[in-house]
Design an enzyme around this catalytic site. Sequence first.
Site, PDB file in Angstrom:
ATOM      1  N   ASN A   2       0.875  -1.180   0.000  1.00 16.72           N
ATOM      2  CA  ASN A   2       0.000   0.000   0.000  1.00 16.72           C
ATOM      3  C   ASN A   2       0.905   1.220   0.000  1.00 16.72           C
ATOM      4  O   ASN A   2       1.490   1.572   1.019  1.00 16.72           O
ATOM      5  CB  ASN A   2      -0.898  -0.020   1.248  1.00 16.72           C
ATOM      6  CG  ASN A   2      -1.749   1.239   1.368  1.00 16.72           C
ATOM      7  OD1 ASN A   2      -1.762   2.074   0.463  1.00 16.72           O
ATOM      8  ND2 ASN A   2      -2.453   1.369   2.492  1.00 16.72           N
TER       9      ASN A   2
ATOM     10  N   GLU B 237      -7.047   4.582   7.712  1.00 14.35           N
ATOM     11  CA  GLU B 237      -6.892   6.011   7.387  1.00 14.35           C
ATOM     12  C   GLU B 237      -8.140   6.544   6.685  1.00 14.35           C
ATOM     13  O   GLU B 237      -8.517   7.702   6.878  1.00 14.35           O
ATOM     14  CB  GLU B 237      -5.619   6.214   6.550  1.00 14.35           C
ATOM     15  CG  GLU B 237      -4.369   6.038   7.413  1.00 14.35           C
ATOM     16  CD  GLU B 237      -3.147   5.495   6.692  1.00 14.35           C
ATOM     17  OE1 GLU B 237      -3.082   5.561   5.453  1.00 14.35           O
ATOM     18  OE2 GLU B 237      -2.249   4.971   7.391  1.00 14.35           O
TER      19      GLU B 237
ATOM     20  N   GLU C 134      -5.380  -4.977  10.375  1.00 18.46           N
ATOM     21  CA  GLU C 134      -4.408  -3.922  10.622  1.00 18.46           C
ATOM     22  C   GLU C 134      -4.726  -3.241  11.945  1.00 18.46           C
ATOM     23  O   GLU C 134      -5.614  -2.368  11.989  1.00 18.46           O
ATOM     24  CB  GLU C 134      -4.447  -2.891   9.491  1.00 18.46           C
ATOM     25  CG  GLU C 134      -4.075  -3.456   8.135  1.00 18.46           C
ATOM     26  CD  GLU C 134      -3.437  -2.418   7.225  1.00 18.46           C
ATOM     27  OE1 GLU C 134      -2.425  -2.743   6.600  1.00 18.46           O
ATOM     28  OE2 GLU C 134      -3.922  -1.271   7.166  1.00 18.46           O
TER      29      GLU C 134
ATOM     30  N   HIS D 232      -9.555   1.016   4.735  1.00 19.06           N
ATOM     31  CA  HIS D 232      -8.297   1.208   5.465  1.00 19.06           C
ATOM     32  C   HIS D 232      -8.557   2.136   6.651  1.00 19.06           C
ATOM     33  O   HIS D 232      -9.387   3.050   6.552  1.00 19.06           O
ATOM     34  CB  HIS D 232      -7.236   1.806   4.532  1.00 19.06           C
ATOM     35  CG  HIS D 232      -5.877   1.808   5.152  1.00 19.06           C
ATOM     36  ND1 HIS D 232      -5.485   2.771   6.045  1.00 19.06           N
ATOM     37  CD2 HIS D 232      -4.836   0.944   5.037  1.00 19.06           C
ATOM     38  CE1 HIS D 232      -4.250   2.497   6.441  1.00 19.06           C
ATOM     39  NE2 HIS D 232      -3.830   1.406   5.845  1.00 19.06           N
TER      40      HIS D 232
ATOM     41  N   LYS E  49       0.105   4.187  -0.268  1.00 18.66           N
ATOM     42  CA  LYS E  49      -0.556   5.360   0.317  1.00 18.66           C
ATOM     43  C   LYS E  49      -0.369   6.577  -0.614  1.00 18.66           C
ATOM     44  O   LYS E  49      -0.266   6.410  -1.823  1.00 18.66           O
ATOM     45  CB  LYS E  49      -0.063   5.599   1.749  1.00 18.66           C
ATOM     46  CG  LYS E  49      -0.212   4.317   2.604  1.00 18.66           C
ATOM     47  CD  LYS E  49      -0.082   4.523   4.078  1.00 18.66           C
ATOM     48  CE  LYS E  49      -0.308   3.202   4.806  1.00 18.66           C
ATOM     49  NZ  LYS E  49      -0.238   3.307   6.253  1.00 18.66           N
TER      50      LYS E  49
ATOM     51  N   SER F  60       3.483  -2.049  10.306  1.00 16.73           N
ATOM     52  CA  SER F  60       4.924  -2.057  10.571  1.00 16.73           C
ATOM     53  C   SER F  60       5.584  -3.402  10.260  1.00 16.73           C
ATOM     54  O   SER F  60       6.470  -3.850  10.982  1.00 16.73           O
ATOM     55  CB  SER F  60       5.207  -1.636  12.020  1.00 16.73           C
ATOM     56  OG  SER F  60       4.740  -0.308  12.248  1.00 16.73           O
TER      57      SER F  60
ATOM     58  N   GLY G 116       2.328   2.391  10.769  1.00 13.50           N
ATOM     59  CA  GLY G 116       3.252   3.507  10.607  1.00 13.50           C
ATOM     60  C   GLY G 116       3.920   3.946  11.896  1.00 13.50           C
ATOM     61  O   GLY G 116       4.539   5.008  11.958  1.00 13.50           O
TER      62      GLY G 116
HETATM   63  P1  13P Z   1       3.034   0.461   7.680  1.00 15.56           P
HETATM   64  O1  13P Z   1       3.562  -0.832   7.113  1.00 15.56           O
HETATM   65  O2  13P Z   1       3.747   1.681   7.198  1.00 15.56           O
HETATM   66  O3  13P Z   1       2.899   0.392   9.173  1.00 15.56           O
HETATM   67  O4  13P Z   1       1.527   0.629   7.105  1.00 15.56           O
HETATM   68  C1  13P Z   1       0.654  -0.433   7.225  1.00 15.56           C
HETATM   69  C2  13P Z   1      -0.549  -0.124   6.426  1.00 15.56           C
HETATM   70  O5  13P Z   1      -1.324   0.749   6.772  1.00 15.56           O
HETATM   71  C3  13P Z   1      -0.764  -0.866   5.183  1.00 15.56           C
HETATM   72  O6  13P Z   1      -2.037  -0.637   4.662  1.00 15.56           O
END
Ligand code: 13P
Length: 251
Positions: A9, A98, A168, A96, A11, A213, A174
């Site tokens: 992803n 976010e 997740e 997601h 982002k 992560s 993150g």
């Molecule tokens: P990270 O791997 O940066 O923690 O992000 C995970 C994520 O949100 C994947 O969709």
Amino acid sequence: MRKPFVAGNWKMHGSKASILSLVTDLNSKISELGNVDVAVCPPAIYADFTKRTLSSERISVGAQNMASEPVQGAFTGEVSVEMLKDMGCEYVILGHSERRSIYGETDVEVAAKVKVALDAGVTPILCVGETLEERESGTMEQVIAAQLDAVLTVVGISGFNNTVIAYEPVWAIGTGVTASPEQAQEVHAFIRNKLAQLDATVADRVIIQYGGSVKPGNAKELFGQADIDGGLIGGASLDAEDFIAICKAAG
Ligand code: 13P
């Protein structure tokens, strides 16, 4: 046996120049991939460019969100599922955290999008997960159950024949804090058992990725858990070497 699936992803990262560089590096390592399905999910506007830059179908392309309206129309700023398909997307990340927390997407809205994706033949990667507060207050399972139930209400258990789930934990995204393999496995087993109450065959086949992560150094242990079938990778998917190492840890 479930075939592991690792998706990146990206982002809201990238430019034509940086994607060209990342995908060129990925192309040079595609032959190293083993028994694992792999996808990358760039910002939608770069999906076509990414698809055309990839040297092989071995890595699929997905999107990170889409409109809940199934057909084109007067929806300024939205991107439809048919447009994603037209640009070569086989997958779409939906719900997601976010999207849920920053853009206020509800369980019901996410479920509606899952149906639109399934109806169009695009595989949803349905994200579920709890915040730290929810985990600490003991409502984690209720939260995840509600996220799944909203989707089950709309597409039924059969919808999970063609849906990937990504667990997740919001507190691990993150942050550099990963769920321990045991913590992740516990939730993955909860999700699979919940679906198994409706259909054991579907539950046994559904891919449940872990996201939060994931790095080359922790991927193998996470993916070694019985109910973890690969990962949804954020930050580490922007580095070809790290991403390929994570894919190799899965299969
Ligand atoms: P990270 O791997 O940066 O923690 O992000 C995970 C994520 O949100 C994947 O969709």
